[in-house]
Design an enzyme around this catalytic site. Structure first.
Site, PDB file in Angstrom:
ATOM      1  N   GLY A 147       8.268  -7.291  -0.492  1.00 30.56           N
ATOM      2  CA  GLY A 147       7.464  -6.146  -0.346  1.00 30.56           C
ATOM      3  C   GLY A 147       8.516  -4.802   0.014  1.00 30.56           C
ATOM      4  O   GLY A 147       8.805  -3.843  -1.160  1.00 30.56           O
ATOM      5  N   ARG A 148       8.739  -4.539   0.974  1.00 32.52           N
ATOM      6  CA  ARG A 148       9.547  -3.284   1.477  1.00 32.52           C
ATOM      7  C   ARG A 148      11.072  -3.461   0.622  1.00 32.52           C
ATOM      8  O   ARG A 148      11.527  -2.216   0.143  1.00 32.52           O
ATOM      9  CB  ARG A 148      10.141  -3.693   2.853  1.00 32.52           C
ATOM     10  CG  ARG A 148       8.884  -3.623   3.720  1.00 32.52           C
ATOM     11  CD  ARG A 148       9.268  -4.013   5.187  1.00 32.52           C
ATOM     12  NE  ARG A 148       9.407  -5.248   5.396  1.00 32.52           N
ATOM     13  CZ  ARG A 148       9.925  -6.106   6.380  1.00 32.52           C
ATOM     14  NH1 ARG A 148      10.295  -5.687   7.415  1.00 32.52           N
ATOM     15  NH2 ARG A 148       9.969  -7.345   6.202  1.00 32.52           N
ATOM     16  N   ARG A 167      -4.785 -14.137  -1.061  1.00 34.45           N
ATOM     17  CA  ARG A 167      -3.519 -13.711  -0.017  1.00 34.45           C
ATOM     18  C   ARG A 167      -4.165 -14.110   1.359  1.00 34.45           C
ATOM     19  O   ARG A 167      -5.332 -13.583   1.544  1.00 34.45           O
ATOM     20  CB  ARG A 167      -3.115 -12.609  -0.258  1.00 34.45           C
ATOM     21  CG  ARG A 167      -1.716 -12.270   0.765  1.00 34.45           C
ATOM     22  CD  ARG A 167      -1.187 -10.987   0.318  1.00 34.45           C
ATOM     23  NE  ARG A 167       0.188 -10.991   0.502  1.00 34.45           N
ATOM     24  CZ  ARG A 167       0.819 -10.006   1.279  1.00 34.45           C
ATOM     25  NH1 ARG A 167       0.381  -9.024   1.735  1.00 34.45           N
ATOM     26  NH2 ARG A 167       2.119 -10.273   1.101  1.00 34.45           N
ATOM     27  N   ASN A 211      -4.526  -9.723   6.444  1.00 33.69           N
ATOM     28  CA  ASN A 211      -4.291  -8.545   7.232  1.00 33.69           C
ATOM     29  C   ASN A 211      -5.302  -7.987   8.079  1.00 33.69           C
ATOM     30  O   ASN A 211      -5.398  -6.753   8.147  1.00 33.69           O
ATOM     31  CB  ASN A 211      -3.818  -7.428   6.317  1.00 33.69           C
ATOM     32  CG  ASN A 211      -2.236  -8.002   5.741  1.00 33.69           C
ATOM     33  OD1 ASN A 211      -2.267  -8.876   4.953  1.00 33.69           O
ATOM     34  ND2 ASN A 211      -1.266  -7.172   6.058  1.00 33.69           N
ATOM     35  N   ASN A 254      -1.420 -13.380  11.453  1.00 35.52           N
ATOM     36  CA  ASN A 254      -1.890 -11.857  11.555  1.00 35.52           C
ATOM     37  C   ASN A 254      -2.508 -11.727  12.752  1.00 35.52           C
ATOM     38  O   ASN A 254      -3.705 -12.397  13.234  1.00 35.52           O
ATOM     39  CB  ASN A 254      -2.502 -11.381  10.290  1.00 35.52           C
ATOM     40  CG  ASN A 254      -3.101 -10.174  10.502  1.00 35.52           C
ATOM     41  OD1 ASN A 254      -2.432  -9.192  10.678  1.00 35.52           O
ATOM     42  ND2 ASN A 254      -4.447  -9.839  10.284  1.00 35.52           N
ATOM     43  N   THR A 261       0.691  -1.012   0.173  1.00 34.46           N
ATOM     44  CA  THR A 261      -0.011   0.131   0.146  1.00 34.46           C
ATOM     45  C   THR A 261       0.785   1.225   0.049  1.00 34.46           C
ATOM     46  O   THR A 261       1.781   1.472   1.084  1.00 34.46           O
ATOM     47  CB  THR A 261      -0.922   0.044   1.266  1.00 34.46           C
ATOM     48  OG1 THR A 261      -1.842  -0.877   1.072  1.00 34.46           O
ATOM     49  CG2 THR A 261      -1.672   1.284   1.387  1.00 34.46           C
ATOM     50  N   TYR A 288      -8.518  -7.568   7.083  1.00 37.74           N
ATOM     51  CA  TYR A 288      -9.500  -6.704   6.416  1.00 37.74           C
ATOM     52  C   TYR A 288     -10.992  -7.544   6.204  1.00 37.74           C
ATOM     53  O   TYR A 288     -11.062  -8.799   6.819  1.00 37.74           O
ATOM     54  CB  TYR A 288      -8.876  -6.446   5.054  1.00 37.74           C
ATOM     55  CG  TYR A 288      -7.941  -5.326   5.187  1.00 37.74           C
ATOM     56  CD1 TYR A 288      -8.073  -4.167   5.913  1.00 37.74           C
ATOM     57  CD2 TYR A 288      -6.730  -5.843   4.706  1.00 37.74           C
ATOM     58  CE1 TYR A 288      -6.920  -3.381   6.310  1.00 37.74           C
ATOM     59  CE2 TYR A 288      -5.536  -4.921   4.901  1.00 37.74           C
ATOM     60  CZ  TYR A 288      -5.742  -3.641   5.560  1.00 37.74           C
ATOM     61  OH  TYR A 288      -4.866  -2.832   5.895  1.00 37.74           O
ATOM     62  N   HIS A 297      -7.727 -10.455  -1.785  1.00 36.52           N
ATOM     63  CA  HIS A 297      -7.147 -10.070  -0.437  1.00 36.52           C
ATOM     64  C   HIS A 297      -7.868 -10.414   0.569  1.00 36.52           C
ATOM     65  O   HIS A 297      -9.056  -9.981   0.927  1.00 36.52           O
ATOM     66  CB  HIS A 297      -6.940  -8.252  -0.185  1.00 36.52           C
ATOM     67  CG  HIS A 297      -6.056  -8.111   0.830  1.00 36.52           C
ATOM     68  ND1 HIS A 297      -5.713  -8.750   1.691  1.00 36.52           N
ATOM     69  CD2 HIS A 297      -5.498  -6.758   0.979  1.00 36.52           C
ATOM     70  CE1 HIS A 297      -4.837  -8.174   2.367  1.00 36.52           C
ATOM     71  NE2 HIS A 297      -4.647  -6.914   1.957  1.00 36.52           N
ATOM     72  N   GLN A 306      -4.753  -6.417  -6.782  1.00 38.28           N
ATOM     73  CA  GLN A 306      -5.273  -7.098  -5.779  1.00 38.28           C
ATOM     74  C   GLN A 306      -6.639  -6.428  -5.295  1.00 38.28           C
ATOM     75  O   GLN A 306      -6.566  -5.175  -5.171  1.00 38.28           O
ATOM     76  CB  GLN A 306      -4.417  -6.790  -4.439  1.00 38.28           C
ATOM     77  CG  GLN A 306      -4.615  -7.754  -3.079  1.00 38.28           C
ATOM     78  CD  GLN A 306      -4.037  -7.478  -1.910  1.00 38.28           C
ATOM     79  OE1 GLN A 306      -3.710  -6.186  -1.670  1.00 38.28           O
ATOM     80  NE2 GLN A 306      -3.205  -8.337  -1.504  1.00 38.28           N
TER      81      GLN A 306
END
Length: 377
Positions: free
Chosen positions: A325-326, A230, A181, A235, A27, A183, A178, A101
């Site tokens: 990702g990062r 995903r 996480n 989490n 994001t 959501y 998605h 996504q």
């Protein structure tokens, strides 16, 4: 050190990937306003990273009710789909492949994002106790959401299907659902966030129903071999919880086998959000779920991997591909850097969310020329 496995081709559903180094969804909150529309800056960002075997886009709300962060690019209007065409064209011109996504924040949102200032929706009227970034530097507590009526759930499923169709119009190569996480889809799966007494609550089979019905709807818009999903079994983001984490996700993965999706994408327990976890439950690592996946569906592992750990996971068969990702945020040419075992740019967390090109498209390539893509043959 054996690193060649990451550079071998992979058949991922209907796609043939040139390497197994994937860009994880990250994001970034840099859509053009008003309208939450992707634009040229986003196209540059994704094009720079097109040497990944596959790019998975940032979380993209499937409806006006699905937004939970400021300046998230959506996929529920034709204008947004047109904006995404800039991105997909840029990636394809650079030789890359990209999935969109599909995302719904559920209770992890705020009235500021909702049509007419309404409450966010969720399986039950239970707050995440988290905070929603409604503007740069501005956090507001997530309110107690409104529980969806049973008759409204078909509309949520249709929103995902319609968004999948718009993703096809926008030129994507496929879509990822998605369900991670904390959501909306994971909220329905959780026996803590979901205390419903209808067909979407109570038993594990009922709590998993929405994920399976969304998957069926999305696969009706795309072929299932261009659909991924995903999960983040470990989490605990914003208070999400499961009484039996492994059993819950084992059930869902087994049920998903009937679709023969392109892939199941699992976040490793050693990360939470965008940070490392010092102590974690290794029993929730992707290698324990891999034996549950049947047919041609692949497993993507994401979260805290190094070059060495990613190569080892693919070499051992614990995963078929690795998503970063990062490291892709800070290293647009991550594939080339891995191939040359070159140093990596450090990432700057302060520029992760929102802003301009700083911390977005200005990270240097190996040749120190920002914005230039060096592809591997």
């Amino acid at each position: 050190m054996k690193t060649n496995t990451l550079f071998t081709p992979l058949e991922l559903g209907a796609l043939s990937l040139r390497n197994r180094i994937l860009m994880a969804p990250t994001t970034r909150m840099r859509a053009q306003m008003p309208g939450n529309i992707p634009w040229e800056l986003n196209a540059t960002y994704y094009r720079q990273r097109a040497s990944a075997g596959l790019i998975i886009s940032e979380a993209t709300p499937v409806s006006p009710h699905g937004h939970g962060y400021f300046q998230m690019p959506g996929i529920h209007t034709t204008a947004q789909a047109e904006g995404w065409k800039l991105v997909t064209s840029a990636v394809h011109e650079a030789g890359g492949k990209i999935f969109l996504q599909l995302f719904h924040a559920g209770r992890m949102s705020h009235n500021d994002f909702q049509p007419n200032g309404e409450l966010p929706v969720a399986p039950s009227a239970i707050s995440s106790l988290g905070q929603s970034p409604v503007a740069p530097g501005v956090l507001k507590p997530c309110p107690v959401p409104r529980a969806l009526e049973t008759g409204e759930i078909a509309g949520v499923i249709e929103e995902h299907r319609r968004a999948a169709e718009l993703a096809m119009v926008a030129g994507f190569d496929g879509v990822e659902i998605h369900a991670a996480n904390g959501y909306l889809l994971e909220q329905f799966l959780s026996d803590h966030a979901n205390v419903r007494t209808d067909a979407y609550g109570g038993s594990l089979a009922n709590r998993a129903r929405l994920i399976l019905e969304v998957t069926e709807a999305v696969a009706s818009a795309w072929q299932a071999d261009r659909v991924g999903i995903r999960f983040s079994p470990a989490n605990a983001h914003d208070g999400i919880a499961h009484t039996d984490r492994f059993g819950t996700y084992a059930h869902v993965i087994r049920e998903l086998n009937r679709f023969q999706l392109a892939y199941i994408h699992l976040v490793e327990p050693r990360v939470a959000g965008n940070a490392e976890v010092a102590q974690f439950d290794a029993a929730l690592s992707s290698r324990h779920f891999k034996p549950l996946i049947t047919g041609h569906t692949r497993l993507i592992s994401a979260g805290g991997h190094t070059l060495a750990s990613g190569a080892a996971a693919v070499q051992s068969g614990e995963a078929d591909a690795i998503a970063w990702g990062r490291q892709f945020i800070a290293n647009p040419d991550l594939v080339e850097r891995f191939a040359k075992n070159a140093p990596l740019n450090p990432y700057n967390r302060e520029t992760f969310y929102g802003g301009t090109e700083q911390g977005y498209t200005d990270y240097p390539f190996l040749n120190l020329t920002p914005g230039r893509l060096t592809q591997l043959s």
